[in-house]
Motif scaffolding. Structure first.
Motif, short mmCIF file in Angstrom:
data_model
loop_
_atom_site.label_atom_id
_atom_site.label_comp_id
_atom_site.label_asym_id
_atom_site.label_seq_id
_atom_site.Cartn_x
_atom_site.Cartn_y
_atom_site.Cartn_z
N LEU A 44 90.15 72.19 -2.46
CA LEU A 44 89.08 71.24 -2.15
C LEU A 44 87.93 71.34 -3.16
N ALA A 45 87.69 72.55 -3.68
CA ALA A 45 86.62 72.74 -4.65
C ALA A 45 86.97 72.10 -6.00
N GLU A 46 88.26 71.91 -6.25
CA GLU A 46 88.70 71.42 -7.56
C GLU A 46 89.20 69.97 -7.56
N LYS A 47 89.67 69.47 -6.43
CA LYS A 47 90.32 68.16 -6.38
C LYS A 47 89.60 67.23 -5.39
N PRO A 48 89.56 65.94 -5.71
CA PRO A 48 88.96 64.97 -4.77
C PRO A 48 89.97 64.59 -3.69
N ILE A 49 89.90 65.26 -2.56
CA ILE A 49 90.85 65.05 -1.47
C ILE A 49 90.29 64.02 -0.50
N GLN A 50 91.17 63.12 -0.04
CA GLN A 50 90.75 62.07 0.89
C GLN A 50 91.26 62.32 2.31
N VAL A 51 92.43 62.94 2.44
CA VAL A 51 93.02 63.22 3.75
C VAL A 51 93.48 64.68 3.77
N ILE A 52 93.06 65.40 4.81
CA ILE A 52 93.48 66.79 5.00
C ILE A 52 94.36 66.85 6.24
N ILE A 53 95.55 67.46 6.07
CA ILE A 53 96.45 67.69 7.20
C ILE A 53 96.63 69.20 7.29
N THR A 54 96.37 69.76 8.46
CA THR A 54 96.53 71.20 8.61
C THR A 54 97.32 71.55 9.86
N ASP A 55 98.12 72.59 9.71
CA ASP A 55 98.82 73.17 10.85
C ASP A 55 97.78 73.94 11.66
N GLN A 56 97.94 74.02 12.96
CA GLN A 56 97.01 74.76 13.80
C GLN A 56 97.29 76.26 13.74
N ARG A 57 98.56 76.63 13.93
CA ARG A 57 98.91 78.05 14.06
C ARG A 57 99.19 78.67 12.69
N MET A 58 98.19 79.35 12.16
CA MET A 58 98.35 80.08 10.90
C MET A 58 97.75 81.46 11.10
N PRO A 59 98.27 82.49 10.41
CA PRO A 59 97.87 83.87 10.71
C PRO A 59 96.40 84.22 10.44
N ALA A 60 95.89 83.97 9.26
CA ALA A 60 94.55 84.44 8.91
C ALA A 60 93.44 83.54 9.47
N MET A 61 93.70 82.25 9.53
CA MET A 61 92.69 81.28 9.94
C MET A 61 93.42 80.11 10.59
N THR A 62 93.06 79.76 11.82
CA THR A 62 93.72 78.63 12.47
C THR A 62 93.31 77.32 11.79
N GLY A 63 94.03 76.27 12.08
CA GLY A 63 93.69 74.96 11.53
C GLY A 63 92.27 74.54 11.91
N GLU A 65 89.73 76.55 12.72
CA GLU A 65 88.79 77.39 11.99
C GLU A 65 88.64 76.91 10.54
N PHE A 66 89.76 76.53 9.93
CA PHE A 66 89.73 76.00 8.57
C PHE A 66 88.88 74.72 8.52
N LEU A 67 89.13 73.80 9.45
CA LEU A 67 88.39 72.53 9.46
C LEU A 67 86.90 72.76 9.72
N GLU A 68 86.59 73.74 10.56
CA GLU A 68 85.18 74.07 10.80
C GLU A 68 84.49 74.53 9.51
N LYS A 69 85.23 75.24 8.65
CA LYS A 69 84.67 75.66 7.35
C LYS A 69 84.55 74.48 6.39
N VAL A 70 85.47 73.53 6.49
CA VAL A 70 85.50 72.39 5.58
C VAL A 70 84.34 71.42 5.83
N ILE A 71 84.07 71.12 7.08
CA ILE A 71 83.12 70.06 7.45
C ILE A 71 81.76 70.15 6.74
#
Length: 154
Positions: A44-63, A65-71
């Motif tokens: 995200l820091a390097e590319k102009p992303i328009q749509v983010i799709i994330t899985d919910q169940r991931m080991p280090a950070m849930t989907g 939690e990831f989206l909360e960091k992105v917003i």
């Protein structure tokens, strides 16, 4: 949007899912994949992303939690959540905390996911249009305030 592909970031901790997604959608979209939320943040820091799709169940950070960091850092991309689990708490969190546009179950259906990506991109375009209109209005308000102050001072 024939001249420029929609840029999609797909985040999933299962490599096979990343390969499958890229194989299915790489011709139609500009696809970026990440195996973790941290890797996705780097993209995200390097590319102009328009749509983010994330899985919910991931080991280090849930989907979510990831989206909360992105917003706060990247508010413009439209967010979609995928999960293979019937976890209503995750869905509610995704809507409330991750401010998702749409929720899909895994395994994803290619046609449904494709339609959802396109609807998400339309929402992205509308969001950018409104943002630009608000910026114009903001500038107009500043100019009006300046003129009003000038008039009051004279």
């Amino acid at each position: 949007m024939a001249d420029k592909k929609i840029s999609v970031l797909y985040v999933d901790d299962e490599e096979n899912n990343l390969f499958s997604f890229k194989a299915v959608f790489r011709i139609k979209y500009q696809v970026y994949t990440a195996i973790s939320g941290d890797e996705a943040l780097k993209i995200l820091a390097e590319k102009p992303i328009q749509v983010i799709i994330t899985d919910q169940r991931m080991p280090a950070m849930t989907g979510v939690e990831f989206l909360e960091k992105v917003i706060p850092i990247y508010p413009d991309p439209i967010r979609l959540l995928l999960t293979g689990y019937a976890d209503m708490n995750a869905v509610v969190d995704a809507i409330n905390k991750g401010k998702i546009f749409h929720y899909l179950t895994k395994p994803w259906n290619e046609e449904e996911l494709d339609m959802t990506i396109n609807r998400a991109f339309e929402a992205y375009l509308e969001k950018i249009k409104l943002k630009k209109e608000n910026e114009k209005l903001g500038m107009s308000n500043e100019q009006l305030e300046f003129l009003l102050r000038q008039k009051l001072l004279s």
